[in-house]
Scaffold this motif. Structure first.
Motif, mmCIF file in Angstrom:
data_model
loop_
_atom_site.group_PDB
_atom_site.id
_atom_site.type_symbol
_atom_site.label_atom_id
_atom_site.label_comp_id
_atom_site.label_asym_id
_atom_site.label_seq_id
_atom_site.Cartn_x
_atom_site.Cartn_y
_atom_site.Cartn_z
ATOM 1 N N VAL A 11 -2.687 1.168 -2.359
ATOM 2 C CA VAL A 11 -1.650 0.336 -1.741
ATOM 3 C C VAL A 11 -0.537 1.200 -1.155
ATOM 4 O O VAL A 11 0.071 0.837 -0.138
ATOM 5 C CB VAL A 11 -1.076 -0.714 -2.719
ATOM 6 N N ALA A 12 -0.259 2.352 -1.761
ATOM 7 C CA ALA A 12 0.719 3.271 -1.176
ATOM 8 C C ALA A 12 0.233 3.746 0.190
ATOM 9 O O ALA A 12 0.999 3.807 1.169
ATOM 10 C CB ALA A 12 0.956 4.462 -2.105
ATOM 11 N N GLY A 21 5.715 3.099 4.947
ATOM 12 C CA GLY A 21 5.823 3.417 3.531
ATOM 13 C C GLY A 21 6.574 2.341 2.785
ATOM 14 O O GLY A 21 7.198 1.456 3.377
ATOM 15 N N GLY A 22 6.493 2.398 1.454
ATOM 16 C CA GLY A 22 7.180 1.402 0.635
ATOM 17 C C GLY A 22 7.901 2.052 -0.521
ATOM 18 O O GLY A 22 7.463 3.078 -1.041
ATOM 19 N N ARG A 23 9.020 1.467 -0.926
ATOM 20 C CA ARG A 23 9.728 1.930 -2.117
ATOM 21 C C ARG A 23 8.940 1.504 -3.359
ATOM 22 O O ARG A 23 7.975 0.744 -3.280
ATOM 23 C CB ARG A 23 11.141 1.347 -2.142
ATOM 24 N N GLY A 24 9.391 1.998 -4.512
ATOM 25 C CA GLY A 24 8.675 1.739 -5.758
ATOM 26 C C GLY A 24 8.452 0.273 -6.044
ATOM 27 O O GLY A 24 7.346 -0.131 -6.422
ATOM 28 N N GLU A 25 9.482 -0.540 -5.822
ATOM 29 C CA GLU A 25 9.339 -1.962 -6.113
ATOM 30 C C GLU A 25 8.346 -2.631 -5.170
ATOM 31 O O GLU A 25 7.664 -3.592 -5.542
ATOM 32 C CB GLU A 25 10.694 -2.679 -6.058
ATOM 33 N N GLU A 26 8.255 -2.125 -3.944
ATOM 34 C CA GLU A 26 7.278 -2.670 -3.006
ATOM 35 C C GLU A 26 5.857 -2.278 -3.409
ATOM 36 O O GLU A 26 4.920 -3.075 -3.279
ATOM 37 C CB GLU A 26 7.596 -2.185 -1.591
ATOM 38 N N GLU A 31 0.678 -3.657 -5.709
ATOM 39 C CA GLU A 31 -0.341 -3.387 -6.720
ATOM 40 C C GLU A 31 -0.623 -4.643 -7.540
ATOM 41 O O GLU A 31 -1.788 -4.945 -7.855
ATOM 42 C CB GLU A 31 0.112 -2.249 -7.620
ATOM 43 N N LYS A 32 0.424 -5.389 -7.852
ATOM 44 C CA LYS A 32 0.245 -6.617 -8.630
ATOM 45 C C LYS A 32 -0.509 -7.675 -7.822
ATOM 46 O O LYS A 32 -1.405 -8.365 -8.345
ATOM 47 C CB LYS A 32 1.601 -7.159 -9.058
ATOM 48 N N ALA A 33 -0.164 -7.815 -6.548
ATOM 49 C CA ALA A 33 -0.821 -8.817 -5.697
ATOM 50 C C ALA A 33 -2.271 -8.451 -5.418
ATOM 51 O O ALA A 33 -3.120 -9.324 -5.270
ATOM 52 C CB ALA A 33 -0.053 -8.971 -4.387
ATOM 53 N N GLY A 34 -2.547 -7.157 -5.335
ATOM 54 C CA GLY A 34 -3.886 -6.698 -4.997
ATOM 55 C C GLY A 34 -3.965 -6.236 -3.552
ATOM 56 O O GLY A 34 -3.190 -6.678 -2.695
ATOM 57 N N TYR A 35 -4.893 -5.340 -3.302
ATOM 58 C CA TYR A 35 -4.999 -4.722 -1.978
ATOM 59 C C TYR A 35 -5.269 -5.759 -0.888
ATOM 60 O O TYR A 35 -4.587 -5.806 0.142
ATOM 61 C CB TYR A 35 -6.102 -3.660 -2.002
ATOM 62 N N ALA A 436 4.978 14.688 3.669
ATOM 63 C CA ALA A 436 4.570 14.927 5.051
ATOM 64 C C ALA A 436 3.235 14.274 5.370
ATOM 65 O O ALA A 436 2.881 14.074 6.529
ATOM 66 C CB ALA A 436 4.491 16.415 5.338
ATOM 67 N N VAL A 437 2.472 13.933 4.316
ATOM 68 C CA VAL A 437 1.158 13.330 4.502
ATOM 69 C C VAL A 437 1.313 11.824 4.701
ATOM 70 O O VAL A 437 2.074 11.166 3.999
ATOM 71 C CB VAL A 437 0.255 13.620 3.286
ATOM 72 N N ASN A 438 0.555 11.303 5.646
ATOM 73 C CA ASN A 438 0.633 9.863 5.920
ATOM 74 C C ASN A 438 -0.507 9.160 5.183
ATOM 75 O O ASN A 438 -1.657 9.389 5.503
ATOM 76 C CB ASN A 438 0.534 9.597 7.402
#
Length: 438
Positions: A11-12, A21-26, A31-35, A436-438
């Motif tokens: 998911v990251a 990108g997403g912050r930790g809460e995102e 992750e909780k919702a599922g991919y 630096a990695v996407n």
């Protein structure tokens, strides 16, 4: 043993590729919702004015710059005004990328900007470039034929590729060539004879700069029969586009371009190509194609996760979003200066092929520019999640802040040495290989 990618890493990866990108809460929520649910949410998010971030960043309104004539002072003033408008336009789009709640729309628009690469350096009109940007945003998720028709009739692209003034007596081949090579078919699927005939089909257009539109002049158009890709007809711009986007080679080319920029460089694996072409279908559905791409097991697997380097715009926008920085007018010059050092400024692609991808961005000069930007960003950003954490947990808190699923042992050891200095820690993390990695 076959390498696997954890659910959180997947998911990251998704949030980086389908956004910035997403912050930790995102990441937690994804992750909780599922991919699969997260993919559906990204593609189905409210757009336009329904997106509060978009509503807060309306497009700029540019005053008309009067033709300066031959007066040297007036010409210099007009050039200064054009430069100011170009900077305002680029700054607006960066801010919208940062503020958009549905970042996939802006990421998709950024992709199409690189595909139909057009530079304000030659077009010299912020209003025309803005109109093109809005076209890419509005049509970039529909039928590729609709997008292609709009772009062939786009005034900025017509100026960029010298279509203005192309007549039946002197057809210009630039747009015809790039339409086939870069935009619809790819190299090897047309001949020089096809290019010459397509150039004749595209003749007859003039630019109304005051109205920001193309005007068709029938007397300047070649209305005689032309043979293109083995078919003979009185092709014009509409029937030419219909011919090109209907070719099997066009379907494969669109899939390849999207895979290379959203997934991984190089040839598309045969089984992936088959799946994505099926999704694209006879209707050339770009949203269905992107949906299938993001769900594809290869996209989520170890050969694709981490296979791309962040483009400079992705890097800067992602960092601003992670640190909660909404750029103000004073920040724009710093951000555009950073992107110029990194070699990628919105609306200024280097050529019709667009910007490079992959390791081309990972140079020593770029590393220094990223570090300088990171040092500035940590003075503006919200580092509370890191500074409030115990020193022993700050390296992990930094990964969470930046939406990363972890560090290599080597990077962790280097960052741990700065754990007592939160600003330095976050700046170093922004310059680390993992970011630096996407």
């Amino acid at each position: 043993m076959v390498a696997t990618v954890s659910a959180r890493a997947q998911v990251a990866h998704l949030l980086r590729r389908a956004g910035f990108g997403g912050r930790g809460e995102e990441l937690d929520a994804a992750e909780k919702a599922g991919y699969e649910a997260t993919v559906a949410s990204l593609l189905g998010a409210p757009q336009g004015a329904a997106d509060a971030g978009v509503a807060a960043t309306p497009p700029p309104v540019f005053p008309v710059i009067a033709p300066p004539g031959r007066d040297v002072t007036a010409r210099k003033q007009a050039n200064r005004e054009r430069a100011q408008q170009a900077a305002q336009l680029a700054g607006w789009w960066l801010t919208r990328m940062v503020r958009a709640n549905a970042p996939l729309v802006e990421k998709r628009t950024w992709f199409w900007h690189g595909h139909w690469a057009t530079s304000i350096q030659k077009v010299r009109s912020a209003p025309l470039m803005l109109a093109q940007n809005q076209t890419l945003r509005a049509l970039g998720g529909g039928d590729f034929a609709t997008l292609a028709h709009a772009m062939v009739g786009d005034p900025a692209l017509a100026v960029w590729l010298d279509e203005i003034g192309s007549t039946k007596r002197a057809p210009n081949e630039n747009l015809a060539r790039e339409l086939m090579e870069l935009f619809t078919l790819g190299v090897g699927h047309y001949t020089e004879s096809d290019v010459r005939a397509a150039a004749r089909a595209l003749t007859g257009w003039r630019l109304d700069r005051a109205g920001g539109r193309l005007l068709f002049v029938p007397a300047a158009h070649d209305d005689t029969p032309k043979t293109i890709l083995g078919q003979t007809a009185d092709f014009d711009s509409v029937s030419l586009v219909d011919l090109l986007v209907g070719q099997p080679a066009s379907h494969a080319w669109v899939v390849t371009r999207m895979w290379n920029r959203w997934a991984a460089p190089g040839p598309v694996p045969a089984e992936v190509m088959a799946r994505l072409r099926t999704a694209y279908g006879a209707g050339r559905d770009l949203t269905a194609l992107l949906h299938a791409l993001l769900l594809d097991p290869v996209f989520r697997g170890p050969t694709v996760v981490g296979a791309l380097a962040k483009q400079p715009v992705e890097y800067v926008v992602g960092a601003l979003r992670a640190l909660g920085i909404t750029p103000d007018d004073a920040d724009q010059a710093i951000l555009l200066g950073t992107l110029r050092r990194l070699g990628q400024v919105p609306f200024e692609p280097p050529n019709v092929g667009g910007w490079p991808s992959g390791d081309a961005w990972l140079t020593a000069a770029a590393a220094q520019a990223r570090l300088d930007f990171a040092r500035w960003a940590v003075t503006k950003g919200d580092l509370g999640a890191v500074s409030s954490a115990p020193a022993a947990s700050r390296v992990d808190a930094t990964a969470r802040l930046l939406g990363l699923d972890g560090w290599s042992d080597r990077t962790r050891a280097a960052l741990q040495e700065a754990a007592g200095r939160p600003a330095t820690l976050v700046a170093l993390a922004l310059a680390a290989p993992e970011y630096a990695v996407n």
